[in-house]
Design an enzyme around this catalytic site. Structure first.
Site, PDB file in Angstrom:
ATOM      1  CB  SER A 133      11.696  60.428  74.898  1.00  0.00           C
ATOM      2  OG  SER A 133      10.355  60.168  74.504  1.00  0.00           O
TER       3      SER A 133
ATOM      4  CE1 TYR B 129      11.190  55.634  77.105  1.00  0.00           C
ATOM      5  CE2 TYR B 129       9.375  57.154  76.697  1.00  0.00           C
ATOM      6  CZ  TYR B 129      10.587  56.602  76.314  1.00  0.00           C
ATOM      7  OH  TYR B 129      11.183  57.017  75.154  1.00  0.00           O
TER       8      TYR B 129
END
Length: 264
Positions: A135, A148
């Site tokens: 990501s 996250y």
């Protein structure tokens, strides 16, 4: 990497990036084994794109090992392992420890377990590639989910370690770092979807990166520019993110921490 007739394993394939990546690899002529924890959706999507399906929970080492063992037993070898499964849960310090644990297991340890169980096989053949969906949050950050942000940084660090440690032994490593993507992860957030790209666009970037042997695969030019701004003046960059995090989700164009405005 030549993907034609390559045996490729894709985790998290029932939807989103995983589904698009598996489909794109099939188009490239790869022999694809798609895997997901959701057996019903995973099997349905795999059948639709012409892939074989194996149910697996990659949040457990036993699930990852069983998946790799199954592919070696049926296809005979693994050329490409796409550790794609990931999740975003929890917010800040109030996030329950169980949410930190599942984030750690799926976003980081699934990559570790995948490498642990497939690398001996790849090293014995002198070739193989690990594609790890990280990501852009691994390069920058994510202001709305501490679990996250932290685990994606860890995932990138592990991919870098693999590339350094095994790069001269015939093993390719790639870190796929997209920004917001139109997946179930942001299905309930229209403001995030506005600036998101399609999973198919991410899959196209991934295939192009694999072909060229690229380590860092991004999907937006702004990602690298913001990463450079962070390195050039970390304090200034942190201040800019701090300012943006105080704005509404609408003003943030989705609330993620890496729009063009983070370059300076």
């Amino acid at each position: 990497m030549d993907l034609n007739q390559a045996v490729a394993v894709v985790t998290g394939s029932a939807s989103g990036i995983g589904r698009a990546l598996a489909a794109r690899l099939v188009q490239e002529g790869a022999i694809v084994v798609a895997s997901d924890r959701n057996a019903e959706a995973g099997a349905r999507e795999a059948a639709a794109i012409g892939a074989r399906f194996v149910q697996a929970d990659v949040g457990q080492e036993a699930g990852v090992k069983a998946l790799i063992d199954d592919v070696l037993a049926h296809e005979g070898h693994v050329d490409l392992l796409c550790s794609n499964a990931g999740l975003a849960v929890g917010n800040g310090l109030e996030a329950d420890d169980a949410l930190w644990d599942v984030s750690w297991r799926v976003n980081v340890l699934s990559h570790v377990w995948g490498a642990r169980h497939v690398l001996p096989h790849m090293l014995s053949r002198g070739s193989g590639t690990l594609l790890q969906t990280v990501s852009a949050a691994g390069l920058l950050t994510e202001v709305h989910s501490a679990p996250y942000a932290v685990t994606k940084h860890e995932a990138l660090a592990f991919a870098e370690w693999l590339a350094i440690t095994y790069g001269e032994r015939g093993i390719g490593v790639a870190a796929l770092c997209p920004e917001w993507v139109q997946t179930p992860l942001i299905a309930g957030a229209p403001h995030l979807q506005a600036g998101a790209i399609t999973p198919e666009e991410v899959a196209e970037a991934a295939v192009a990166g694999l072909r060229s042997g690229q380590f860092l695969i991004t999907t937006h030019p702004m990602t690298v520019r913001a990463f450079q701004a962070r390195a050039n003046s970390h304090d200034r960059w942190l201040g800019r993110v701090r300012d943006l995090s105080r704005q509404s989700n609408e003003q943030l164009a989705g609330g993620h921490a890496f729009p063009d405005s983070l370059e300076g």
